[in-house]
Design a protein around this motif. Structure first.
Motif, PDB file in Angstrom:
ATOM      1  N   GLN A 196       0.814  -1.211   0.000  1.00  0.00           N
ATOM      2  CA  GLN A 196       0.000   0.000   0.000  1.00  0.00           C
ATOM      3  C   GLN A 196       0.852   1.267   0.000  1.00  0.00           C
ATOM      4  N   THR A 197       1.995   1.233   0.673  1.00  0.00           N
ATOM      5  CA  THR A 197       2.852   2.413   0.786  1.00  0.00           C
ATOM      6  C   THR A 197       3.653   2.674  -0.484  1.00  0.00           C
ATOM      7  N   TYR A 198       4.191   1.621  -1.085  1.00  0.00           N
ATOM      8  CA  TYR A 198       5.120   1.789  -2.206  1.00  0.00           C
ATOM      9  C   TYR A 198       4.588   1.286  -3.539  1.00  0.00           C
ATOM     10  N   GLY A 199       3.398   0.744  -3.556  1.00  0.00           N
ATOM     11  CA  GLY A 199       2.850   0.190  -4.791  1.00  0.00           C
ATOM     12  C   GLY A 199       1.407   0.589  -4.975  1.00  0.00           C
ATOM     13  N   GLY A 200       0.698  -0.219  -5.716  1.00  0.00           N
ATOM     14  CA  GLY A 200      -0.721   0.028  -5.918  1.00  0.00           C
ATOM     15  C   GLY A 200      -1.000   1.080  -6.976  1.00  0.00           C
ATOM     16  N   PRO A 201      -2.267   1.436  -7.139  1.00  0.00           N
ATOM     17  CA  PRO A 201      -2.687   2.333  -8.215  1.00  0.00           C
ATOM     18  C   PRO A 201      -2.115   3.748  -8.115  1.00  0.00           C
ATOM     19  N   ASP A 202      -1.732   4.182  -6.931  1.00  0.00           N
ATOM     20  CA  ASP A 202      -1.146   5.519  -6.788  1.00  0.00           C
ATOM     21  C   ASP A 202       0.318   5.568  -7.190  1.00  0.00           C
ATOM     22  N   HIS A 203       0.909   4.418  -7.398  1.00  0.00           N
ATOM     23  CA  HIS A 203       2.326   4.314  -7.762  1.00  0.00           C
ATOM     24  C   HIS A 203       2.462   3.348  -8.932  1.00  0.00           C
ATOM     25  N   PRO A 204       2.165   3.780 -10.161  1.00  0.00           N
ATOM     26  CA  PRO A 204       2.138   2.855 -11.301  1.00  0.00           C
ATOM     27  C   PRO A 204       3.454   2.129 -11.567  1.00  0.00           C
ATOM     28  N   ALA A 205       4.578   2.712 -11.233  1.00  0.00           N
ATOM     29  CA  ALA A 205       5.860   2.025 -11.409  1.00  0.00           C
ATOM     30  C   ALA A 205       6.429   1.635 -10.056  1.00  0.00           C
ATOM     31  N   GLY A 206       5.557   1.517  -9.077  1.00  0.00           N
ATOM     32  CA  GLY A 206       6.000   1.221  -7.721  1.00  0.00           C
ATOM     33  C   GLY A 206       6.172  -0.256  -7.462  1.00  0.00           C
ATOM     34  N   LEU A 207       6.343  -0.556  -6.204  1.00  0.00           N
ATOM     35  CA  LEU A 207       6.592  -1.907  -5.730  1.00  0.00           C
ATOM     36  C   LEU A 207       5.372  -2.809  -5.903  1.00  0.00           C
ATOM     37  N   THR A 208       5.635  -4.054  -6.241  1.00  0.00           N
ATOM     38  CA  THR A 208       4.606  -5.096  -6.172  1.00  0.00           C
ATOM     39  C   THR A 208       5.159  -6.212  -5.304  1.00  0.00           C
ATOM     40  N   VAL A 209       4.462  -6.492  -4.213  1.00  0.00           N
ATOM     41  CA  VAL A 209       4.786  -7.652  -3.403  1.00  0.00           C
ATOM     42  C   VAL A 209       4.187  -8.857  -4.117  1.00  0.00           C
ATOM     43  N   VAL A 210       4.931  -9.938  -4.212  1.00  0.00           N
ATOM     44  CA  VAL A 210       4.456 -11.165  -4.838  1.00  0.00           C
ATOM     45  C   VAL A 210       4.602 -12.291  -3.821  1.00  0.00           C
ATOM     46  N   GLY A 211       3.472 -12.829  -3.379  1.00  0.00           N
ATOM     47  CA  GLY A 211       3.480 -13.935  -2.433  1.00  0.00           C
ATOM     48  C   GLY A 211       3.549 -15.261  -3.163  1.00  0.00           C
ATOM     49  N   VAL A 212       4.415 -16.145  -2.694  1.00  0.00           N
ATOM     50  CA  VAL A 212       4.613 -17.439  -3.323  1.00  0.00           C
ATOM     51  C   VAL A 212       4.333 -18.531  -2.284  1.00  0.00           C
ATOM     52  N   PRO A 213       3.088 -19.010  -2.212  1.00  0.00           N
ATOM     53  CA  PRO A 213       2.780 -20.061  -1.247  1.00  0.00           C
ATOM     54  C   PRO A 213       3.662 -21.288  -1.469  1.00  0.00           C
ATOM     55  N   CYS A 214       4.150 -21.835  -0.361  1.00  0.00           N
ATOM     56  CA  CYS A 214       5.042 -22.987  -0.415  1.00  0.00           C
ATOM     57  C   CYS A 214       4.727 -23.891   0.768  1.00  0.00           C
ATOM     58  N   ASN A 215       4.606 -25.183   0.499  1.00  0.00           N
ATOM     59  CA  ASN A 215       4.279 -26.151   1.541  1.00  0.00           C
ATOM     60  C   ASN A 215       5.479 -27.024   1.903  1.00  0.00           C
ATOM     61  N   GLN A 216       6.699 -26.556   1.633  1.00  0.00           N
ATOM     62  CA  GLN A 216       7.890 -27.366   1.862  1.00  0.00           C
ATOM     63  C   GLN A 216       8.459 -27.258   3.279  1.00  0.00           C
ATOM     64  N   PHE A 217       7.914 -26.396   4.101  1.00  0.00           N
ATOM     65  CA  PHE A 217       8.462 -26.181   5.439  1.00  0.00           C
ATOM     66  C   PHE A 217       7.438 -26.620   6.476  1.00  0.00           C
ATOM     67  N   ALA A 218       7.591 -27.853   6.955  1.00  0.00           N
ATOM     68  CA  ALA A 218       6.729 -28.441   7.988  1.00  0.00           C
ATOM     69  C   ALA A 218       5.254 -28.450   7.590  1.00  0.00           C
TER      70      ALA A 218
END
Length: 170
Positions: free
Chosen positions: A55-77
């Motif tokens: 929300q702070t560094y990305g999103g529609p107000d920051h077109p060239a801003g940050l995008t967080v990308v979550g990568v679900p992974c079930n390899q840890f316990a």
């Protein structure tokens, strides 16, 4: 942050969104913070800080801003056992996640996704590269695809080093 002589460029390898559709990471146009995530981990509350970064560094107000990308992974316990729909519901209702989530992905081992084959070559601030240690390991990738920094799971998304690296990249 990784020394610039150690940075690599992530491959243009196809990834899939949580809903199974193809996703082009380059289409976001700005830097990415790629994080392997899990719903049943002691570090799961990091979702709150990840969403705040989005929300702070990305999103529609920051077109060239940050995008967080979550990568679900079930390899840890087995800490991400749910279906795509369960993961989506958990993330949106519990943490208000608006950033994109990829389909469940292997980040270590023989079936490691090509994206993570590249990412794991990048050393952290202590100079250590290699396998993902646990859920919520973070990689900052510049808009040109260069991996700029690697942060281990215990480094929270709002840690000053993470924020400074993001601010330098946006």
């Amino acid at each position: 942050m990784a020394d610039t002589t150690d940075t690599i460029t992530i491959p243009d390898s196809p990834v899939r969104a949580l809903d199974g559709s193809e996703l082009d990471l380059a289409s976001f146009g700005g830097p990415l913070l790629i994080v392997n995530v899990a719903s049943k981990c002691g570090l799961t509350p990091q979702y709150t800080a990840l969403e705040k970064l989005q929300q702070t560094y990305g999103g529609p107000d920051h077109p060239a801003g940050l995008t967080v990308v979550g990568v679900p992974c079930n390899q840890f316990a087995g800490q991400e056992p749910g279906t795509a729909e369960e993961i989506d519901t958990f993330c949106s209702t519990t943490y208000g996640v608006t950033f994109p989530l990829l389909e469940k992905t292997e980040v270590n081992g023989d079936h490691r996704h090509p994206l993570y084959r590249a990412l794991t070559q990048v050393p952290d601030a202590d100079g250590e590269a290699g396998d993902i240690q646990w859920n919520f390991e973070k990689f900052l990738v510049g808009s040109d695809g260069t991996v700029l920094a690697r942060f281990r799971p215990q480094t929270t998304p709002d840690d000053p080093a993470v924020v400074a690296a993001i601010e330098a990249a946006v």
